[in-house]
Design a protein around this motif. Structure first.
Motif, PDB file in Angstrom:
ATOM      1  N   GLY A 164      60.883   9.085 -69.560  1.00  0.00           N
ATOM      2  CA  GLY A 164      59.652   9.170 -70.321  1.00  0.00           C
ATOM      3  C   GLY A 164      59.237   7.812 -70.849  1.00  0.00           C
ATOM      4  N   VAL A 165      58.179   7.842 -71.665  1.00  0.00           N
ATOM      5  CA  VAL A 165      57.627   6.630 -72.259  1.00  0.00           C
ATOM      6  C   VAL A 165      57.681   6.772 -73.778  1.00  0.00           C
ATOM      7  CG1 VAL A 165      55.549   5.227 -72.479  1.00  0.00           C
ATOM      8  CG2 VAL A 165      56.107   6.271 -70.288  1.00  0.00           C
ATOM      9  N   VAL A 166      58.180   5.774 -74.449  1.00  0.00           N
ATOM     10  CA  VAL A 166      58.231   5.789 -75.910  1.00  0.00           C
ATOM     11  C   VAL A 166      56.805   5.728 -76.447  1.00  0.00           C
ATOM     12  CG1 VAL A 166      59.000   4.523 -77.963  1.00  0.00           C
ATOM     13  CG2 VAL A 166      60.508   4.747 -75.989  1.00  0.00           C
ATOM     14  N   VAL A 167      56.482   6.564 -77.429  1.00  0.00           N
ATOM     15  CA  VAL A 167      55.109   6.650 -77.928  1.00  0.00           C
ATOM     16  C   VAL A 167      54.898   5.973 -79.280  1.00  0.00           C
ATOM     17  CG1 VAL A 167      54.553   8.697 -76.596  1.00  0.00           C
ATOM     18  CG2 VAL A 167      55.523   8.949 -78.874  1.00  0.00           C
ATOM     19  N   CYS A 168      55.876   5.212 -79.751  1.00  0.00           N
ATOM     20  CA  CYS A 168      55.720   4.514 -81.015  1.00  0.00           C
ATOM     21  C   CYS A 168      56.592   3.259 -81.023  1.00  0.00           C
ATOM     22  CB  CYS A 168      56.077   5.406 -82.192  1.00  0.00           C
ATOM     23  SG  CYS A 168      57.766   6.029 -82.142  1.00  0.00           S
ATOM     24  N   THR A 169      56.308   2.383 -81.949  1.00  0.00           N
ATOM     25  CA  THR A 169      57.096   1.164 -82.076  1.00  0.00           C
ATOM     26  C   THR A 169      58.064   1.320 -83.239  1.00  0.00           C
ATOM     27  OG1 THR A 169      55.266  -0.150 -81.264  1.00  0.00           O
ATOM     28  CG2 THR A 169      56.963  -1.326 -82.471  1.00  0.00           C
ATOM     29  N   LYS A 170      59.323   1.051 -83.002  1.00  0.00           N
ATOM     30  CA  LYS A 170      60.352   1.162 -84.041  1.00  0.00           C
ATOM     31  C   LYS A 170      61.290  -0.029 -83.932  1.00  0.00           C
ATOM     32  CE  LYS A 170      61.151   4.745 -86.001  1.00  0.00           C
ATOM     33  NZ  LYS A 170      60.894   5.288 -87.275  1.00  0.00           N
ATOM     34  N   PRO A 171      61.851  -0.467 -85.058  1.00  0.00           N
ATOM     35  CA  PRO A 171      62.869  -1.521 -84.979  1.00  0.00           C
ATOM     36  C   PRO A 171      64.163  -0.968 -84.383  1.00  0.00           C
ATOM     37  CG  PRO A 171      62.613  -0.754 -87.248  1.00  0.00           C
ATOM     38  CD  PRO A 171      61.550  -0.079 -86.434  1.00  0.00           C
ATOM     39  N   THR A 172      64.973  -1.837 -83.825  1.00  0.00           N
ATOM     40  CA  THR A 172      66.231  -1.389 -83.215  1.00  0.00           C
ATOM     41  C   THR A 172      67.170  -0.776 -84.241  1.00  0.00           C
ATOM     42  OG1 THR A 172      67.139  -3.610 -83.418  1.00  0.00           O
ATOM     43  CG2 THR A 172      66.116  -3.026 -81.320  1.00  0.00           C
ATOM     44  N   SER A 173      66.970  -1.069 -85.512  1.00  0.00           N
ATOM     45  CA  SER A 173      67.814  -0.471 -86.549  1.00  0.00           C
ATOM     46  C   SER A 173      67.465   0.996 -86.787  1.00  0.00           C
ATOM     47  CB  SER A 173      67.677  -1.255 -87.852  1.00  0.00           C
ATOM     48  OG  SER A 173      66.332  -1.227 -88.313  1.00  0.00           O
ATOM     49  N   SER A 198      51.603  -1.761 -73.225  1.00  0.00           N
ATOM     50  CA  SER A 198      53.021  -2.120 -73.233  1.00  0.00           C
ATOM     51  C   SER A 198      53.187  -3.584 -73.641  1.00  0.00           C
ATOM     52  CB  SER A 198      53.590  -1.917 -71.826  1.00  0.00           C
ATOM     53  OG  SER A 198      54.922  -2.338 -71.760  1.00  0.00           O
ATOM     54  N   PRO A 199      54.277  -3.916 -74.319  1.00  0.00           N
ATOM     55  CA  PRO A 199      54.495  -5.315 -74.697  1.00  0.00           C
ATOM     56  C   PRO A 199      54.672  -6.241 -73.491  1.00  0.00           C
ATOM     57  CG  PRO A 199      56.331  -3.941 -75.456  1.00  0.00           C
ATOM     58  CD  PRO A 199      55.328  -3.039 -74.822  1.00  0.00           C
ATOM     59  N   TYR A 200      55.069  -5.689 -72.357  1.00  0.00           N
ATOM     60  CA  TYR A 200      55.219  -6.453 -71.109  1.00  0.00           C
ATOM     61  C   TYR A 200      54.462  -5.720 -70.006  1.00  0.00           C
ATOM     62  CZ  TYR A 200      59.223  -8.488 -73.551  1.00  0.00           C
ATOM     63  OH  TYR A 200      60.028  -9.095 -74.467  1.00  0.00           O
ATOM     64  N   PRO A 201      54.014  -6.430 -68.990  1.00  0.00           N
ATOM     65  CA  PRO A 201      53.376  -5.744 -67.858  1.00  0.00           C
ATOM     66  C   PRO A 201      54.363  -4.795 -67.170  1.00  0.00           C
ATOM     67  CG  PRO A 201      53.126  -8.139 -67.688  1.00  0.00           C
ATOM     68  CD  PRO A 201      54.058  -7.875 -68.821  1.00  0.00           C
ATOM     69  N   ILE A 202      53.855  -3.659 -66.710  1.00  0.00           N
ATOM     70  CA  ILE A 202      54.731  -2.696 -66.043  1.00  0.00           C
ATOM     71  C   ILE A 202      54.512  -2.680 -64.534  1.00  0.00           C
ATOM     72  CG2 ILE A 202      54.915  -1.253 -68.097  1.00  0.00           C
ATOM     73  CD1 ILE A 202      53.068   0.769 -66.624  1.00  0.00           C
ATOM     74  N   ASP A 203      53.772  -3.636 -64.009  1.00  0.00           N
ATOM     75  CA  ASP A 203      53.449  -3.661 -62.577  1.00  0.00           C
ATOM     76  C   ASP A 203      54.693  -3.577 -61.699  1.00  0.00           C
ATOM     77  OD1 ASP A 203      50.800  -3.913 -63.327  1.00  0.00           O
ATOM     78  OD2 ASP A 203      50.838  -6.095 -63.191  1.00  0.00           O
ATOM     79  N   GLY A 219      59.705   9.109 -80.394  1.00  0.00           N
ATOM     80  CA  GLY A 219      59.158  10.190 -79.594  1.00  0.00           C
ATOM     81  C   GLY A 219      59.054   9.731 -78.150  1.00  0.00           C
ATOM     82  N   ILE A 220      59.319  10.640 -77.227  1.00  0.00           N
ATOM     83  CA  ILE A 220      59.266  10.332 -75.794  1.00  0.00           C
ATOM     84  C   ILE A 220      58.231  11.237 -75.138  1.00  0.00           C
ATOM     85  CG2 ILE A 220      60.541  10.258 -73.619  1.00  0.00           C
ATOM     86  CD1 ILE A 220      61.651   8.292 -75.601  1.00  0.00           C
ATOM     87  N   MET A 221      57.286  10.632 -74.412  1.00  0.00           N
ATOM     88  CA  MET A 221      56.286  11.397 -73.673  1.00  0.00           C
ATOM     89  C   MET A 221      56.684  11.425 -72.203  1.00  0.00           C
ATOM     90  SD  MET A 221      52.155  10.929 -73.387  1.00  0.00           S
ATOM     91  CE  MET A 221      52.239   9.272 -72.778  1.00  0.00           C
ATOM     92  N   TYR A 222      56.709  12.597 -71.616  1.00  0.00           N
ATOM     93  CA  TYR A 222      57.051  12.713 -70.209  1.00  0.00           C
ATOM     94  C   TYR A 222      55.936  13.365 -69.405  1.00  0.00           C
ATOM     95  CZ  TYR A 222      58.479  17.209 -72.106  1.00  0.00           C
ATOM     96  OH  TYR A 222      58.496  18.402 -72.772  1.00  0.00           O
ATOM     97  N   SER A 223      54.837  13.713 -70.071  1.00  0.00           N
ATOM     98  CA  SER A 223      53.677  14.283 -69.399  1.00  0.00           C
ATOM     99  C   SER A 223      52.439  13.871 -70.171  1.00  0.00           C
ATOM    100  CB  SER A 223      53.786  15.804 -69.354  1.00  0.00           C
ATOM    101  OG  SER A 223      52.681  16.367 -68.691  1.00  0.00           O
TER     102      SER A 223
END
Length: 70
Positions: free
Chosen positions: A21-30, A47-52, A35-39
């Motif tokens: 899935g894709v993470v739907v929020c930004t959280k610190p590693t701590s 995204s913080p980086y290109p996903i190409d 939340g994970i979206m799979y549909s």
């Protein structure tokens, strides 16, 4: 998600891992509870980086995700 050693994009997953899935929020590693979206629709430019480099693998693993952008 592994990041390339150059720091400019996502690297491919290790062989023992899979996309779920894709993470739907930004959280610190701590605070690694997210939340994970799979549909649904994903803004591929948010995204913080290109996903190409990984988009084809993500589409194969997650066929119910649609990649769009503004």
């Amino acid at each position: 998600m592994p990041v390339k050693s150059s720091g400019d994009g996502y690297d491919s997953l290790p062989s023992s891992h899979e996309y779920v899935g894709v993470v739907v929020c930004t959280k610190p590693t701590s605070e690694p509870l997210v939340g994970i979206m799979y549909s649904g629709e994903v803004n591929d430019l948010a995204s913080p980086y290109p996903i190409d480099d990984i988009k084809a693998a993500m589409k194969t693993a997650l066929p119910t995700l649609v990649f769009l952008h503004d």
